[in-house]
Design an enzyme around this catalytic site. Structure first.
Site, PDB file in Angstrom:
ATOM      1  N   ASN A   1      -2.664  19.413   4.013  1.00 14.66           N
ATOM      2  CA  ASN A   1      -3.668  18.366   4.273  1.00 14.66           C
ATOM      3  C   ASN A   1      -3.029  17.098   4.783  1.00 14.66           C
ATOM      4  O   ASN A   1      -1.862  16.809   4.496  1.00 14.66           O
ATOM      5  CB  ASN A   1      -4.480  18.083   3.002  1.00 14.66           C
TER       6      ASN A   1
ATOM      7  N   THR B   1       2.402  17.234  -2.899  1.00 12.72           N
ATOM      8  CA  THR B   1       2.479  18.229  -1.823  1.00 12.72           C
ATOM      9  C   THR B   1       3.815  18.198  -1.077  1.00 12.72           C
ATOM     10  O   THR B   1       4.543  17.208  -1.119  1.00 12.72           O
ATOM     11  CB  THR B   1       1.336  18.009  -0.834  1.00 12.72           C
TER      12      THR B   1
ATOM     13  N   CYS C   1      19.981  45.539  -7.366  1.00 11.53           N
ATOM     14  CA  CYS C   1      19.498  44.273  -6.783  1.00 11.53           C
ATOM     15  C   CYS C   1      18.004  44.071  -6.936  1.00 11.53           C
ATOM     16  O   CYS C   1      17.507  42.969  -6.826  1.00 11.53           O
ATOM     17  CB  CYS C   1      19.887  44.192  -5.316  1.00 11.53           C
TER      18      CYS C   1
ATOM     19  N   CYS D   1      17.425  49.552   1.421  1.00 10.59           N
ATOM     20  CA  CYS D   1      18.730  49.609   0.760  1.00 10.59           C
ATOM     21  C   CYS D   1      19.801  49.950   1.794  1.00 10.59           C
ATOM     22  O   CYS D   1      20.882  49.366   1.816  1.00 10.59           O
ATOM     23  CB  CYS D   1      18.713  50.640  -0.367  1.00 10.59           C
TER      24      CYS D   1
ATOM     25  N   CYS E   1       2.489  11.250  -2.330  1.00 12.65           N
ATOM     26  CA  CYS E   1       1.778  11.582  -1.087  1.00 12.65           C
ATOM     27  C   CYS E   1       2.735  11.489   0.099  1.00 12.65           C
ATOM     28  O   CYS E   1       3.303  10.430   0.346  1.00 12.65           O
ATOM     29  CB  CYS E   1       0.606  10.621  -0.945  1.00 12.65           C
TER      30      CYS E   1
ATOM     31  N   CYS F   1      24.355  51.948  -6.467  1.00 15.56           N
ATOM     32  CA  CYS F   1      23.277  50.996  -6.801  1.00 15.56           C
ATOM     33  C   CYS F   1      23.843  49.761  -7.507  1.00 15.56           C
ATOM     34  O   CYS F   1      24.466  49.866  -8.553  1.00 15.56           O
ATOM     35  CB  CYS F   1      22.235  51.675  -7.702  1.00 15.56           C
TER      36      CYS F   1
ATOM     37  N   PHE G   1       3.526   8.577  -6.508  1.00 12.07           N
ATOM     38  CA  PHE G   1       4.750   8.396  -5.718  1.00 12.07           C
ATOM     39  C   PHE G   1       5.014   9.661  -4.925  1.00 12.07           C
ATOM     40  O   PHE G   1       6.160  10.040  -4.684  1.00 12.07           O
ATOM     41  CB  PHE G   1       5.955   8.110  -6.626  1.00 12.07           C
TER      42      PHE G   1
HETATM   43  C1  LIG Z   1      -6.736  17.238   0.224  1.00 14.00           C
HETATM   44  C2  LIG Z   1      -5.770  16.794  -0.798  1.00 14.00           C
HETATM   45  C3  LIG Z   1      -5.720  15.459  -1.157  1.00 14.00           C
HETATM   46  C4  LIG Z   1      -4.851  15.038  -2.112  1.00 14.00           C
HETATM   47  N1  LIG Z   1      -4.867  13.733  -2.473  1.00 14.00           N
HETATM   48  C5  LIG Z   1      -4.053  13.301  -3.460  1.00 14.00           C
HETATM   49  C6  LIG Z   1      -4.111  11.972  -3.928  1.00 14.00           C
HETATM   50  O1  LIG Z   1      -4.927  11.167  -3.467  1.00 14.00           O
HETATM   51  N2  LIG Z   1      -3.285  11.608  -4.907  1.00 14.00           N
HETATM   52  C7  LIG Z   1      -2.388  12.462  -5.458  1.00 14.00           C
HETATM   53  O2  LIG Z   1      -1.667  12.075  -6.369  1.00 14.00           O
HETATM   54  N3  LIG Z   1      -2.306  13.737  -5.050  1.00 14.00           N
HETATM   55  C8  LIG Z   1      -3.112  14.171  -4.056  1.00 14.00           C
HETATM   56  N4  LIG Z   1      -3.059  15.492  -3.666  1.00 14.00           N
HETATM   57  C9  LIG Z   1      -2.080  16.381  -4.277  1.00 14.00           C
HETATM   58  C10 LIG Z   1      -2.667  17.175  -5.431  1.00 14.00           C
HETATM   59  O3  LIG Z   1      -3.095  16.312  -6.466  1.00 14.00           O
HETATM   60  C11 LIG Z   1      -1.660  18.172  -6.018  1.00 14.00           C
HETATM   61  O4  LIG Z   1      -0.547  17.468  -6.495  1.00 14.00           O
HETATM   62  C12 LIG Z   1      -1.176  19.191  -5.016  1.00 14.00           C
HETATM   63  O5  LIG Z   1      -2.238  19.593  -4.193  1.00 14.00           O
HETATM   64  C13 LIG Z   1      -0.562  20.440  -5.687  1.00 14.00           C
HETATM   65  O6  LIG Z   1      -1.460  21.107  -6.527  1.00 14.00           O
HETATM   66  P1  LIG Z   1      -2.306  22.416  -6.072  1.00 14.00           P
HETATM   67  O7  LIG Z   1      -1.356  23.432  -5.582  1.00 14.00           O
HETATM   68  O8  LIG Z   1      -3.092  22.804  -7.273  1.00 14.00           O
HETATM   69  O9  LIG Z   1      -3.214  21.957  -4.960  1.00 14.00           O
HETATM   70  C14 LIG Z   1      -3.946  15.932  -2.701  1.00 14.00           C
HETATM   71  C15 LIG Z   1      -3.993  17.282  -2.338  1.00 14.00           C
HETATM   72  C16 LIG Z   1      -4.903  17.716  -1.412  1.00 14.00           C
HETATM   73  C17 LIG Z   1      -4.958  19.154  -1.045  1.00 14.00           C
END
Ligand SMILES: Cc1cc2nc3c(=O)[nH]c(=O)nc-3n(C[C@H](O)[C@H](O)[C@H](O)COP(=O)(O)O)c2cc1C
Ligand SMILES: Cc1cc2nc3c(=O)[nH]c(=O)nc-3n(C[C@H](O)[C@H](O)[C@H](O)COP(=O)(O)OP(=O)(O)OC[C@H]3O[C@@H](n4cnc5c(N)ncnc54)[C@H](O)[C@@H]3O)c2cc1C
Ligand code: SF4
Ligand code: SF4
Ligand code: SF4
Lengths: 441, 432
Positions: free
Chosen positions: B77, B205, B383, B357, B139, B380, B137
């Protein structure tokens, strides 16, 4: 030569016991874990799911399938049983092709629905195999309810009432409970002794006393039940069969329901007499079940004669195809006209201006056995109850015209005559009875 | 039935399933329905400072990776923090918390990296009744270009500094949400701890480009012919997130720091795994965005069933159960010997085990004349690749050799535990 499909007349043991056992095994064998996971993976977890809407008991199908896909089929079974305590039987006997699976969005999109019925069986089998009973009764209310008829409607009602803490006495005219689950459903749909196993499991909730060999209107009186209990629920099904008026007489002109009932009670079925040439009259599920099972028992030819066309047939296309695949011939537009000792003459029909008329053409088939499957009728309903279209009149919560008496299932108005509908009606009547007894209704 | 009620840094909720700060928590309307559906708590969509709100793109903000049957495996996103006015969010948070006193409502914050704006926004929250704050901290797009989000999360000194301001200007329990776009998660985790954070939450993310349109040669999602990297989340990121959670949980310095686990949680099992690795609760975003709020019902029933079957009565008893078993490579027992075994009844003779393998340097699976497949124990190395590629579940399994049994590959007897630190080939190993 020993008895075989070509043995003339009527005979038992046309096929070996092993062959019969194999013929009567599960129509759909149970899914393995892997198959269930793959099948569950196809579900889209739809919002406001159409499948759930189509289920007469409103089982939360997307949720239970998701619970299967995350490895908790037992939780899935809880989801099912909370709506439908006979979810195990319904998984086996529901015509899913005209209920949940018909409207599954994947049926719409690809012509291949999620196999909801088989997944439901997978989940319910898993929980039932664990033994014990998943529900505990609420504290006793001190109220007692008489339930007459131990078929699906009566069982669902008794179970829900018992869960709510009421004491239930479950009466049935037969020596065993289960109703048509035990005496009617095709053997290959409820293979093994599933109907009795399910009944025993259901009784595990406690608080239900069974009283068999008690026939309402015979050795059981409604006024006595009303006097002894706080409420009465009637679920006596359709015990009578429609009469067929044709000229002549046949040596073996029998009711399909009775024949099926005898067959269901026979442990290995090789003692059940079946004709070399069998003709079944009718167009519903009973006609298909009788025809298919006659074939599976070794009849050489089995013909279903239905007086209207294919589209009008009450048995679903799936059922019709099942019959064809087992070697049953279905004659549409063929109405019974006359009988001799060992044959039947059918009049060909057509629909003209919306009316069914005979074309004048006739055909005569050899028939060692003629099975009538032309519908069941209400029998033994107490006189004080109002009827509507030949069934006990009930309102939307299952109340009859007489205060304190509820009814549901096949004997009552409303809904299709299906196991699952009977369960829904029994459950809903129980809730209404509960509300009334607790002063909430 | 098991008791799912949860307490995380003093914040109580009916269950450990919280919605992560993201669009599902951006509105009163959503949050109320989420609570009704069964979610235990929410972290409100990140609030920015007062004044004109941020502006999102007006074209596609999501991109996705799908399985063949369109199961969503990963989501990307380029959305920013809330684009609704601060006052509106604050009024809504206050109303929701008042009506749901037993549910957790934590507010996510992101303002410029100066003390004033942090102090101001914390004051604005004082009367909301919120249970705590989460510092975003993490995004990685848009806001990071403006010196916020992961731009802060990538500099441990900034994390510590801002956390200190937050603790100085408010009494709120403070969760610091970490970005995975760093080299070693322990630095930001430790910085948060040193700044006085009550907990960390992770992961936000991961920088990503989901796909490239090969006709227009533009990264997707495409905004008027161009694309920018976004943040990746959903089932695909779970292994990355779990490792980071485990790193913090098993590191002696940070071991006591409470963790809220985030990243790809979709089922009860995902949640239980995060918790076993040390997360006190979990947060969910993509799963709710993919299936709707109702999925929490499966998480609740599944976790209850699991706990009942294991005889675990409280969710806190799951937390950290796997941490003692999460080790460094050098700790692993080099005398633990297994061999692949093919179940001939289950084998469908596809040949995949043989060829992987064969082509992966071990040549330990024979393909016989009659197209049967058999493991050569003398080659073997255990693994597990054949197990992973075999299409039939449980068809190939690993047999553990007993102590004293001969490993046909090395000709040596299986001995007691010994690891690399003492191995004769390790020239750095101290002897005696
Ligand atoms: C569309 C979207 C918007 C998000 N906006 C925020 C946000 O505003 N603040 C934040 O801390 N995390 C934001 N996140 C991150 C999510 O809170 C979360 O940390 C991340 O998506 C991983 O979790 P998940 O795999 O369950 O989605 C956003 C994620 C998505 C997909
Ligand atoms: C051959 C056949 C096959 C069928 N196959 C299917 C199928 O595949 N799928 C499906 O969904 N539906 C099927 N049905 C329909 C389904 O079986 C019924 O809709 C369902 O059983 C109705 O449940 P019920 O409880 O109302 O009645 P029943 O199951 O008929 O039970 C009524 C009970 O009441 C008892 N009783 C009757 N009269 C009295 C009395 N006077 N006093 C005391 N007890 C009495 C009976 O002994 C019986 O136990 C089939 C029906 C038949 C006949
Ligand atoms: S309609 Fe089909 S795909 Fe949708 S929830 Fe029901 S079973 Fe699943
Ligand atoms: S999900 Fe809703 S807002 Fe988004 S593009 Fe579709 S209709 Fe528009
Ligand atoms: S991969 Fe599995 S199924 Fe295929 S040949 Fe090997 S053991 Fe058999």
């Amino acid at each position: 030569m020993s008895t075989n499909p070509s043995t003339p007349g009527i005979a038992a043991g046309r096929l070996s016991a092993a062959q019969v056992a194999s013929n009567f095994s599960d129509l759909h064998p149970p899914l393995t874990d892997h198959e269930a996971r793959v099948a569950a993976d196809r579900c889209y977890f739809c919002h406001d799911a159409p499948c759930m809407e189509a289920c007469p008991t409103s089982i939360d199908i997307p949720l239970f399938i998701r619970q299967i896909s995350t490895g908790t089929p037992e939780a899935a079974a809880h989801t099912i049983f909370s709506q439908n305590i006979l979810g195990g039987m319904c998984a086996r006997v529901c015509p899913t092709e005209t209920l949940c699976e018909e409207v599954c969005v994947r049926e719409e999109a690809e012509g291949k629905p999620v196999i909801i019925g088989q997944l439901q069986r997978y989940a319910t089998d898993r929980l039932m195999a664990r033994g014990g009973h998943p529900y505990a009764r609420a504290a006793s209310t001190g109220k007692s309810v008489a339930v007459v008829g131990a078929g699906p409607a009566g069982l669902a009602c008794a179970h829900r009432l018992a869960m709510h803490g009421h004491d239930v006495t479950l009466f049935d005219a037969r020596p065993k409970g289960g109703g048509l689950n035990e005496y009617g459903i095709a053997a290959y749909k409820a293979a093994g002794d599933f109907a009795q196993q399910e009944l025993d499991w259901l009784m595990g909730v406690g608080g239900i006393t069974c009283a068999y060999d008690q026939r309402l209107g015979d050795n059981l009186a409604l006024d006595a039940l009303q006097a002894e209990h706080d409420a009465v629920f009637l679920a006596i099904g359709l015990a009578g069969v429609n009469a067929m008026t044709v000229s002549g007489a046949h040596d073996a002109d029998i009711s399909a329901v009775d024949w099926i009932s005898d067959m269901r009670q026979s442990p290995n079925k090789t003692d059940i007499p079946v004709g070399r040439n069998v003709v079944v009259i009718g167009g519903g599920m009973t006609a298909v079940d009788a025809a298919v099972q006659a074939k599976l028992l070794g009849a050489e030819t089995v013909t279903i004669a239905y007086r209207r066309d294919k589209a009008a047939m009450a048995a679903s296309v799936f059922e019709q195809d099942l019959a064809s695949s087992k070697g049953v011939r279905i004659l549409y537009n063929a109405a019974p006209k006359s009988l001799t000792a060992d044959s039947i003459t059918l009049a060909r029909t057509e629909t003209r201006d919306g009316k069914l008329v005979e074309t004048g053409e006739e055909m005569t088939l050899p028939a060692d056995q003629v099975m009538r499957a032309i519908g069941q009728t209400l029998e033994g309903a107490p006189d004080i109850l109002a009827l509507e279209n030949g069934k006990i009149y009930v309102n939307e919560t299952g109340q009859t015209s007489v205060d304190g008496i509820w009814a549901g299932g096949d004997c009552a108005t409303g809904g299709e005559d299906l196991t699952v509908t009977a369960v829904a009606e029994g459950r809903d009547a129980a809730e209404d009875i509960h509300n009334r007894l607790m002063g909430k209704g | 039935m098991a008791d799912l009620s949860s307490e995380f840094i003093g914040i109580k909720s009916p269950n450990p399933f919280w919605l992560a700060s993201a669009p599902p928590t951006d509105k009163e309307y959503n949050v109320r329905r989420a609570f009704e559906a069964g979610w235990g708590g929410v972290v409100w969509k990140t609030l920015g400072e007062a004044g004109p709100p941020v502006v999102n793109v007006n074209g596609p903000r999501y991109g996705a990776i799908h399985g063949a049957d369109r199961r969503l495996l990963g989501l990307n996103n380029i959305e920013l923090i809330t684009d609704r006015p601060l006052e509106v969010n604050i009024e809504e948070i206050t109303r929701v918390k008042k009506d749901y006193p037993d549910h957790a409502v934590v507010v996510s914050l992101m303002v410029p990296c100066e003390e004033g704006p942090w102090r101001d926004i914390l004051r604005r929250l004082e009367d909301t009744g919120a249970d705590g704050v989460e510092l975003n901290f993490g995004c990685p797009h848009g806001m990071a270009e403006r010196g916020m989000g992961s731009a802060v999360g990538q500099v441990p000194e900034y994390i510590q500094m801002v956390t200190e301001w937050v603790k100085k200007h408010s009494d709120f329990p403070c969760i610091v949400k970490l970005t995975p776009n760093i080299t070693n998660i322990l630095y930001p985790a430790k910085a948060a701890m040193d700044g006085g954070a009550d907990a960390v939450s992770l992961i936000n993310t991961i920088n990503s480009i989901t796909s490239v349109n090969l006709d227009t040669f533009a990264p997707e999602p495409t905004i008027d012919g161009w694309g920018a990297h976004g943040g990746y989340c959903g089932p695909a990121v779970k292994p990355i997130a779990m490792n980071m959670v485990a790193e913090i949980a098993r590191n002696p310095e940070t071991a006591k720091l409470p963790i809220s686990g985030i990243g790809g949680v979709t089922t009860w099992r995902d949640a239980a795994e995060f918790m076993a690795l040390g997360a006190g609760n979990v947060q969910v975003c993509t799963a709710a965005m993919t299936y709707g709020f109702k999925i929490v019902q499966e998480m609740i029933s599944g976790l209850s069933q699991y706990m009942d079957e294991k005889g675990i009565s409280n969710v806190s008893d799951i937390v950290g159960r796997a941490v003692p078993n999460a080790k460094d490579w050098q700790d692993l027992n080099l005398n633990y010997v297994t061999k692949a075994v093919i179940d001939q009844d289950k084998c469908i003779k596809c040949g995949r085990c043989h060829i992987v393998c064969e082509d992966t340097s071990h040549q330990a699976i024979w393909m016989h004349e009659d197209r049967t497949f058999e493991v050569n124990d003398a080659e073997c190395v255990a693994c597990n690749l054949c197990v992973n590629v075999c299409p039939v579940e449980d068809c190939i399994t690993m047999r553990e050799l007993d102590l004293g049994e001969i490993d046909e590959r090395t000709g040596k007897k299986v001995e007691d535990y010994a690891n690399w630190t003492t191995h004769p080939n390790n020239i750095g190993a101290s002897c005696g």
